[in-house]
Motif scaffolding. Structure first.
Motif, short mmCIF file in Angstrom:
data_model
loop_
_atom_site.label_atom_id
_atom_site.label_comp_id
_atom_site.label_asym_id
_atom_site.label_seq_id
_atom_site.Cartn_x
_atom_site.Cartn_y
_atom_site.Cartn_z
N UNK A 80 0.80 -1.31 -0.02
CA UNK A 80 0.06 0.18 -0.02
C UNK A 80 0.91 1.19 -0.01
N UNK A 81 1.84 1.29 0.68
CA UNK A 81 2.81 2.52 0.92
C UNK A 81 3.55 2.82 -0.33
N UNK A 82 4.26 1.58 -1.08
CA UNK A 82 4.76 1.85 -2.24
C UNK A 82 3.71 2.13 -3.48
N UNK A 83 2.45 1.74 -3.32
CA UNK A 83 1.57 2.36 -4.31
C UNK A 83 1.18 3.63 -4.04
N UNK A 84 1.33 4.12 -2.97
CA UNK A 84 0.70 5.51 -2.61
C UNK A 84 1.87 6.55 -2.93
N UNK A 85 3.11 6.00 -2.82
CA UNK A 85 4.32 6.87 -3.38
C UNK A 85 4.44 6.88 -4.91
N UNK A 86 4.15 5.74 -5.55
CA UNK A 86 4.28 5.64 -6.83
C UNK A 86 3.21 6.69 -7.43
N UNK A 87 1.80 6.74 -6.79
CA UNK A 87 1.03 7.74 -7.28
C UNK A 87 1.35 9.20 -6.91
N UNK A 88 1.86 9.31 -5.73
CA UNK A 88 2.22 10.71 -5.57
C UNK A 88 3.11 11.28 -6.59
N UNK A 89 4.27 10.51 -6.86
CA UNK A 89 5.24 10.78 -7.64
C UNK A 89 4.80 11.19 -9.06
N UNK A 90 3.81 10.21 -9.55
CA UNK A 90 3.39 10.43 -10.96
C UNK A 90 2.39 11.56 -10.82
#
Length: 321
Positions: A80-90
């Protein structure tokens, strides 16, 4: 005696010992094909494959963890955290490749942190990974303020989970590549032999020259890395990052590994069985949906499967002794 000699059967091809789970998987598929006319349709089988791939990817790394005699309860939270960080960067305008690499690096670091606490500070793996799961879940809520990240309609990012390589969905192809890589690592390298040797007898492995602490840290790094990859793919699939993503995934991942024949006591790791175990979990959930079974019963069924798998594992260990 070398590490590779501690368990000669360990060098047999993984799929040569997965007959039981394969038969169970076939029987389950046949039963569901009779119970629902929609089960064996091409569209539904693709749905099962897509839904199973996230669990399968994390389960591949968990096979190393459990085969070593450890456990990792943090994989769902790391996803979940890695997915959230991915979305934030995009959403911040960074290229897809940068966001993906950052997520994979973050997962690896979190896994390595757990590994260091376990290997070098002598802390119990169950407690460490449970604590890391809680901390990471808290970080997710602070980072996202409990609000999903939407609007990830970026073609290059969508392709990761929604695209095709010929007739094969991209995430399935990624899962297949990861499986091959893990199989080679486990069955054809000294590292793989060390993993199983530690699970069989950590002290004997240490006396044989295995750097037990270093191997443990690398295994938990692998677990975090694969959770990060799964987080990226799930976010791509949903086109959004949900703060509650991955809740309960750790149970499905552990169940897939144990159902596949990897021993909770350590000393045996079966990657081919893990893949079948992940597919069994996916088929069971899909079948329950097709049969319109109340969702409240889903966890009951999954829990029963876990108990049966653990019981079979315990009986198998006693029989082998």
């Amino acid at each position: 005696m070398s590490v590779s000699e501690t368990n000669p059967r360990r060098l047999l091809p993984d799929f040569s010992r997965g007959g039981g789970i394969l038969i169970a998987f076939i029987v389950l598929c046949v039963a569901l094909s009779f119970a629902s006319p929609y089960f064996l349709t091409v569209d539904n089988l693709f749905i099962v494959a897509r839904q199973s791939i996230f669990i399968m990817i994390m389960a591949l790394a968990m096979t190393f963890v459990i085969g070593m005699g450890g456990i990792d309860l943090s994989v769902g939270a790391v996803l979940a955290l890695c997915g959230a960080v991915t979305a934030w960067l995009l959403l911040a305008g960074y290229p897809t490749i940068v966001a993906v690499i950052a997520a994979m690096a973050l997962g690896t670091v979190i896994g390595g942190f757990s590994g260091v606490l376990i290997a070098y500070f002598g802390m119990t793996d169950f407690i460490v990974t449970l604590g890391v799961m809680s901390v990471v879940r808290g970080i997710i809520m602070v980072f996202t303020e409990g609000v999903p990240f939407f609007g990830l309609r970026i073609e290059s990012f969508q392709y990761l989970a929604q695209g095709y390589l010929g007739p094969v969905p991209v995430p399935v192809a990624i899962g297949a590549l990861l499986f091959v890589g893990c199989w080679i690592l486990l069955n054809r390298t000294p590292f793989g032999r060390q993993v199983v040797a530690i699970g069989s007898n950590a002290e004997a492995a240490r006396l044989n020259g295995t750097q037990v602490r270093g191997v443990k840290v690398r295994i938990y790094m692998l677990s975090g890395l694969f959770a990060g990859i799964a987080g990226v793919l799930l976010t791509s699939r949903l086109e959004a990052a949900m703060p509650e993503a991955g809740l309960g995934y750790e149970l499905d991942v552990i169940a897939a590994v144990v159902i596949g024949g990897t021993s909770l006591a350590g000393g045996r790791a079966m990657l081919f069985g893990t893949v079948l175990g992940a597919l069994v979990m996916g088929v069971v959930r899909n079948g329950l949906n097709l049969l319109e079974v109340n969702t409240f019963w889903h966890q009951v069924v999954i829990g029963a499967i876990i108990l049966i798998a653990v019981g079979v594992d315990k009986f198998s260990n006693r029989a082998s002794r």
